[in-house]
Enzyme design. Structure first.
Site, PDB file in Angstrom:
ATOM      1  N   CYS A 137       0.814  -1.270   0.179  1.00  0.00           N
ATOM      2  CA  CYS A 137      -0.041  -0.024  -0.061  1.00  0.00           C
ATOM      3  C   CYS A 137       0.929   1.134   0.002  1.00  0.00           C
ATOM      4  O   CYS A 137       0.644   2.226  -0.885  1.00  0.00           O
ATOM      5  CB  CYS A 137      -0.838   0.124   1.282  1.00  0.00           C
ATOM      6  N   HIS A 187      -2.534   6.812   4.293  1.00  0.00           N
ATOM      7  CA  HIS A 187      -1.502   5.855   4.496  1.00  0.00           C
ATOM      8  C   HIS A 187       0.089   6.321   4.245  1.00  0.00           C
ATOM      9  O   HIS A 187       0.892   5.460   3.811  1.00  0.00           O
ATOM     10  CB  HIS A 187      -1.725   4.495   3.950  1.00  0.00           C
ATOM     11  N   ASP A 227      -4.601  -0.513  -5.373  1.00  0.00           N
ATOM     12  CA  ASP A 227      -3.307  -0.123  -5.122  1.00  0.00           C
ATOM     13  C   ASP A 227      -2.154  -1.208  -5.240  1.00  0.00           C
ATOM     14  O   ASP A 227      -1.063  -1.134  -5.790  1.00  0.00           O
ATOM     15  CB  ASP A 227      -3.091   0.446  -3.470  1.00  0.00           C
TER      16      ASP A 227
END
Length: 591
Positions: A75, A136, A345
């Site tokens: 990610c 993130h 992703d």
């Protein structure tokens, strides 16, 4: 269903009000990224049992990329590459150890402010920019409010979403991601050491006093207690929703979160209907712990995972301006002035098994392995782009493309020059999408596992071959599987990998499943292909510059002074002040 109808009506009204403002202005951008979605999860990529009609229609109305590659199989580095158009190794977003992503909101690492995102690049052209959903990519550097890595520091005017990924801990009843720490503990070495000490003590070769044994037991007790506190407080400290710089819900309730995010996206479009906009909608789904709102729960043939995919498909119908709205508003120009991009992703997390023993991972289709590996199942992702009147409908392109290509494509369409002070690894997709050229500009692609160069892809000019060489591969467990269940995710370091000399070589044009590596006996060009690839690796290495590593153990470890908290630690940072929650409650009461 009234909540769904209200959102559709609101979006329809928005389009009517903005129809006259579209002519002559710069194109809008709506980018949708699903978390951990497998390429085999979508009907338009071959799935026949999981219904995704709206995403499938998006593919029919636009261009479908069948060899669209994530720049990283995890990610954090993949998203950094997507936003900047650069391999994550260039920005310091590639780890050198085991952990390749951020696990705590109070980590100090993150996307460096020196990096240029496509949002930061287009702001000078009058664009309103927003990211809604998962970030993130870090939050703070030196204190709990400096927000040096926050989306607002990277060109996004507006942010509504989560700083962290959606983990099991954020979903009650799904266990904790911390439980998988046991996969990294060297039980065998510890057992051998303890047994050896016991035997030496029995034979009188050494003396282990009661005090030593007691101290050891106390140490074990302290470690277990600290671990228990960490598991107990983890959701409150890491599972929160922010609106701009403010925490509005901590910990968050995931039920209806996708609907809240979708509603938030529509409000952003309403506020910015008179100017060009760039919206990056980053789904929390379908990362575990899995969740789906009551409207979608139990509707698929694939359990909770399938329900979550169906909810994503529902959200796509709104954010890409599809469905009944567009069928009844064909005269509007907004659709013709918006480039829509939908992707994942990286590949699916195949090792995800719920605490009840249910498989909660996605599907890679025909491709090998999944998330955290550079086998095709880990990096070959959906790539759908729709722009009526500009891109041809129903076109399928099998050339190698990358999620890093979105960066230069956006800059070109927005009238912004590419930065000249850094290497941009992506290429403008528009000529390929429109058929002006037949070949991708990606002759070579470099596939990193964290900071280690794992594999290289080569698409020679004037050839249909797509060579792929692996320098090392993960050790699957069990051996006959294509996943790493012992560590919950495949790792990039010894003793979890096998190195290959010469490298494993495949021709993906003939063997897309990567089932049979080539050899000098089966491929006459074996050594010459590897020679070209090694030369490309040398040139690529020369283009890399040393940068601070953002995903080092020191950067990703929890730091109490960086902990975001909307109340106080004594209250376990609990708060709820999100107007979207109240809005949905009112809608449910009306129903």
């Amino acid at each position: 269903m009234k909540s769904f109808a209200w959102i559709c009506w609101t979006l329809g009204l928005l389009l009517l009000c903005t129809a006259d403002a579209d002519s002559g202005r710069k194109p809008n951008f709506v980018f949708m990224m699903v978390d951990d979605l497998g390429i085999g999860d979508l009907g338009c990529y071959g799935n026949t049992t999981l219904r995704t009609p709206n995403i499938d229609r998006l593919a029919l109305e636009g261009v479908k990329l069948t060899q669209h590659i994530a720049a990283a199989p995890l990610c954090t580095p993949s998203r950094a590459a997507f936003l900047t158009g650069r391999y994550p190794i260039r920005s310091g977003m590639a780890a050198h150890g085991r952990m390749g992503v951020f696990l705590f909101s109070a980590s100090s690492g993150g996307l460096p402010q020196e990096e240029i995102t496509f949002a930061k690049a287009v702001k000078g052209q009058g664009y309103s920019t927003a990211v809604i959903g998962k970030w993130h990519l870090g939050l703070n550097c030196e204190d709990s409010a400096d927000h040096c890595h926050h989306p607002n520091s990277h060109g996004f005017d507006y942010f509504y979403g989560t700083i962290m990924t959606h983990l099991r801990d954020c979903q009650p009843g799904h266990g904790s991601v911390l439980y998988f720490v046991h996969g990294y503990i060297p039980y065998k070495a510890i057992s051998i050491g303890l047994v050896s000490l016991a035997l030496l003590h029995i034979k009188g070769m050494i003396t282990v006093t009661r005090r030593v044994v007691f101290s050891f037991l106390v140490l074990v007790g302290v470690v277990v207690s600290v671990f228990g506190v960490l598991v107990y407080t983890f959701p409150n400290l890491n599972c929160f929703v922010m609106r701009g710089p403010e925490i509005v819900e901590q910990p968050y309730t995931s039920e209806n979160l996708t609907q809240r995010m979708t509603s938030e996206a529509i409000e952003f479009l309403e506020r910015n209907s008179e100017r060009p906009f760039l919206l990056f909608f980053s789904f929390l789904q379908v990362h575990t712990g899995l969740f789906a709102s009551p409207l979608f729960r139990g509707r698929s043939q694939h359990g909770l995972y399938g329900d979550a995919v169906m909810e994503v498909d529902w959200s796509v119908v709104l954010l890409s301006f599809l469905g009944q709205i567009m069928q009844t508003l064909e005269h509007l120009n907004l659709k013709e002035n918006t480039l829509v991009y939908m992707t994942s992703d990286q590949g699916p997390h195949l090792e995800e098994i719920s605490i009840h023993g249910e498989m909660h991972g996605g599907y890679s289709g025909i491709y090998k392995a999944g998330k955290s590996t550079n086998w095709e199942g880990g990096i070959r992702i959906p790539g759908i782009l729709r722009w009526p009147g500009v891109l041809p409908a129903g076109k399928v392109i099998d050339e190698p493309t990358s999620n890093m290509d979105i960066f230069p494509t956006v800059l070109n369409l927005a009238g912004v020059s590419k930065p000249s002070d850094r290497v941009i690894d992506g290429h403008d997709l528009l000529p390929l999408l429109q058929g002006q050229v037949e070949r991708s500009e990606h002759e070579f692609m470099f596939h990193y596992c964290n900071a280690q160069l794992n594999a290289v892809r080569w698409h020679p000019p004037n050839s249909n071959a797509i060579w792929k060489a692996f320098f090392f591969t993960p050790d699957f467990y069990p051996e006959n599987s294509s996943a790493c269940f012992q560590t919950h995710i495949c790792l990039c370091i010894k003793p979890y990998v096998t190195f290959h000399d010469p490298p494993l070589l495949y021709d993906l044009s003939k063997d897309p499943t990567e089932s049979t590596p080539l050899s000098p006996d089966t491929e006459p060009q074996f050594y010459s292909v590897l020679e070209v690839i090694r030369a490309a690796v040398s040139r690529h290495a020369e283009s890399l510059k040393p940068v601070p590593v953002q995903v080092s153990p020191l950067q990703i470890v929890w730091k109490p002074w960086l902990q975001p908290c909307c109340s106080s630690l004594s209250q376990l940072c609990t708060c709820e002040r999100d107007h979207q929650i109240e809005k949905l409650r009112n809608e449910l009461q009306k129903e």
